[in-house]
Design a protein around this motif. Structure first.
Motif, PDB file in Angstrom:
ATOM      1  N   ASN A 127      50.564  52.788  54.939  1.00  0.00           N
ATOM      2  CA  ASN A 127      49.855  52.169  56.067  1.00  0.00           C
ATOM      3  C   ASN A 127      49.042  50.951  55.611  1.00  0.00           C
ATOM      4  N   ARG A 128      49.523  50.287  54.573  1.00  0.00           N
ATOM      5  CA  ARG A 128      48.885  49.087  54.030  1.00  0.00           C
ATOM      6  C   ARG A 128      49.929  48.000  53.820  1.00  0.00           C
ATOM      7  N   ASP A 129      49.477  46.750  53.909  1.00  0.00           N
ATOM      8  CA  ASP A 129      50.354  45.625  53.591  1.00  0.00           C
ATOM      9  C   ASP A 129      50.495  45.492  52.082  1.00  0.00           C
ATOM     10  N   LEU A 130      51.531  44.802  51.647  1.00  0.00           N
ATOM     11  CA  LEU A 130      51.643  44.455  50.241  1.00  0.00           C
ATOM     12  C   LEU A 130      50.478  43.548  49.869  1.00  0.00           C
ATOM     13  N   GLY A 131      50.123  43.549  48.606  1.00  0.00           N
ATOM     14  CA  GLY A 131      49.027  42.717  48.136  1.00  0.00           C
ATOM     15  C   GLY A 131      49.527  41.552  47.304  1.00  0.00           C
ATOM     16  N   VAL A 132      48.602  40.729  46.905  1.00  0.00           N
ATOM     17  CA  VAL A 132      48.889  39.600  46.021  1.00  0.00           C
ATOM     18  C   VAL A 132      47.970  39.703  44.820  1.00  0.00           C
ATOM     19  N   HIS A 133      48.522  39.442  43.654  1.00  0.00           N
ATOM     20  CA  HIS A 133      47.804  39.581  42.381  1.00  0.00           C
ATOM     21  C   HIS A 133      47.738  38.230  41.671  1.00  0.00           C
ATOM     22  N   HIS A 134      46.569  37.932  41.105  1.00  0.00           N
ATOM     23  CA  HIS A 134      46.417  36.750  40.255  1.00  0.00           C
ATOM     24  C   HIS A 134      46.934  37.114  38.860  1.00  0.00           C
ATOM     25  N   LYS A 135      47.983  36.469  38.430  1.00  0.00           N
ATOM     26  CA  LYS A 135      48.580  36.796  37.131  1.00  0.00           C
ATOM     27  C   LYS A 135      47.598  36.617  35.980  1.00  0.00           C
ATOM     28  N   ASP A 136      46.773  35.568  36.049  1.00  0.00           N
ATOM     29  CA  ASP A 136      45.837  35.310  34.964  1.00  0.00           C
ATOM     30  C   ASP A 136      44.478  35.983  35.183  1.00  0.00           C
ATOM     31  N   LYS A 137      44.367  36.776  36.247  1.00  0.00           N
ATOM     32  CA  LYS A 137      43.158  37.518  36.619  1.00  0.00           C
ATOM     33  C   LYS A 137      41.966  36.615  36.962  1.00  0.00           C
ATOM     34  N   ASN A 138      42.215  35.330  37.156  1.00  0.00           N
ATOM     35  CA  ASN A 138      41.186  34.386  37.564  1.00  0.00           C
ATOM     36  C   ASN A 138      41.274  34.223  39.077  1.00  0.00           C
ATOM     37  N   ARG A 139      40.328  34.809  39.801  1.00  0.00           N
ATOM     38  CA  ARG A 139      40.359  34.807  41.267  1.00  0.00           C
ATOM     39  C   ARG A 139      40.233  33.415  41.881  1.00  0.00           C
ATOM     40  N   THR A 140      39.811  32.446  41.109  1.00  0.00           N
ATOM     41  CA  THR A 140      39.691  31.096  41.654  1.00  0.00           C
ATOM     42  C   THR A 140      40.960  30.273  41.440  1.00  0.00           C
ATOM     43  N   ASN A 141      41.887  30.765  40.632  1.00  0.00           N
ATOM     44  CA  ASN A 141      43.146  30.059  40.388  1.00  0.00           C
ATOM     45  C   ASN A 141      44.172  30.518  41.422  1.00  0.00           C
ATOM     46  N   ASN A 142      44.198  29.813  42.541  1.00  0.00           N
ATOM     47  CA  ASN A 142      45.091  30.184  43.639  1.00  0.00           C
ATOM     48  C   ASN A 142      46.350  29.338  43.706  1.00  0.00           C
ATOM     49  N   LYS A 143      46.774  28.827  42.554  1.00  0.00           N
ATOM     50  CA  LYS A 143      48.036  28.094  42.512  1.00  0.00           C
ATOM     51  C   LYS A 143      49.164  29.093  42.754  1.00  0.00           C
ATOM     52  N   LEU A 144      50.157  28.668  43.503  1.00  0.00           N
ATOM     53  CA  LEU A 144      51.252  29.562  43.878  1.00  0.00           C
ATOM     54  C   LEU A 144      51.933  30.182  42.660  1.00  0.00           C
ATOM     55  N   ASN A 145      52.042  29.421  41.575  1.00  0.00           N
ATOM     56  CA  ASN A 145      52.711  29.973  40.384  1.00  0.00           C
ATOM     57  C   ASN A 145      51.850  31.000  39.646  1.00  0.00           C
ATOM     58  N   ASN A 146      50.592  31.173  40.074  1.00  0.00           N
ATOM     59  CA  ASN A 146      49.717  32.186  39.484  1.00  0.00           C
ATOM     60  C   ASN A 146      49.623  33.443  40.349  1.00  0.00           C
ATOM     61  N   LEU A 147      50.278  33.443  41.494  1.00  0.00           N
ATOM     62  CA  LEU A 147      50.206  34.562  42.430  1.00  0.00           C
ATOM     63  C   LEU A 147      51.534  35.301  42.480  1.00  0.00           C
ATOM     64  N   THR A 148      51.460  36.624  42.611  1.00  0.00           N
ATOM     65  CA  THR A 148      52.677  37.427  42.719  1.00  0.00           C
ATOM     66  C   THR A 148      52.437  38.582  43.688  1.00  0.00           C
ATOM     67  N   THR A 149      53.473  38.981  44.393  1.00  0.00           N
ATOM     68  CA  THR A 149      53.402  40.069  45.371  1.00  0.00           C
ATOM     69  C   THR A 149      53.491  41.414  44.666  1.00  0.00           C
ATOM     70  N   VAL A 150      52.590  42.320  45.032  1.00  0.00           N
ATOM     71  CA  VAL A 150      52.588  43.661  44.430  1.00  0.00           C
ATOM     72  C   VAL A 150      52.269  44.725  45.474  1.00  0.00           C
ATOM     73  N   CYS A 151      52.809  45.918  45.275  1.00  0.00           N
ATOM     74  CA  CYS A 151      52.448  47.063  46.107  1.00  0.00           C
ATOM     75  C   CYS A 151      51.135  47.634  45.574  1.00  0.00           C
ATOM     76  N   ALA A 152      50.538  48.535  46.310  1.00  0.00           N
ATOM     77  CA  ALA A 152      49.244  49.105  45.916  1.00  0.00           C
ATOM     78  C   ALA A 152      49.333  49.825  44.568  1.00  0.00           C
ATOM     79  N   SER A 153      50.406  50.554  44.349  1.00  0.00           N
ATOM     80  CA  SER A 153      50.564  51.299  43.104  1.00  0.00           C
ATOM     81  C   SER A 153      50.681  50.369  41.903  1.00  0.00           C
TER      82      SER A 153
END
Length: 79
Positions: free
Chosen positions: A43-69
Motif C-alpha cells: 500500500n505504498r508507492d515505490l521510492g527513490v534513493h540517492h545513490k551517493d546518499k547526498n540528499r541535496t544531489n538531485n541529479k537524475l543520474n544520482n537517483l534510482t527507483t527502489v521498493c521499500a524493502s
C-alpha cells in the motif's frame, strides 16, 4: 497505476522523483518489482534513493527507483 501527487513530485528530489520512476520503468532497479506489485503488497508507492546518499544531489543520474524493502537494505544493510 501511479499514485504520486504532483505537489510531492515538485518538492521531492528536486522535482525529479517522477522522472526517475518513469526512466526506470516504474520498477525497483534492484529486485525489479513493479509499482503495481509493490503497491498491492505494501500500500505504498515505490521510492527513490540517492545513490551517493547526498540528499541535496538531485541529479537524475544520482537517483534510482527502489521498493521499500530494497531501500531499507541500502540504508541499513542486507541481513
Amino acid at each position: 497505476m501511479f499514485r504520486l501527487k504532483e505537489w510531492h513530485n515538485q518538492k521531492s528530489f528536486g522535482g525529479r522523483k517522477y522522472d526517475t520512476l518513469q526512466r526506470d520503468g516504474f520498477k525497483c532497479t534492484i529486485c525489479r518489482v513493479s509499482e503495481k506489485q509493490h503497491t498491492e503488497a505494501t500500500n505504498r508507492d515505490l521510492g527513490v534513493h540517492h545513490k551517493d546518499k547526498n540528499r541535496t544531489n538531485n541529479k537524475l543520474n544520482n537517483l534510482t527507483t527502489v521498493c521499500a524493502s530494497c531501500h531499507s537494505h541500502l540504508h541499513f544493510g542486507w541481513k
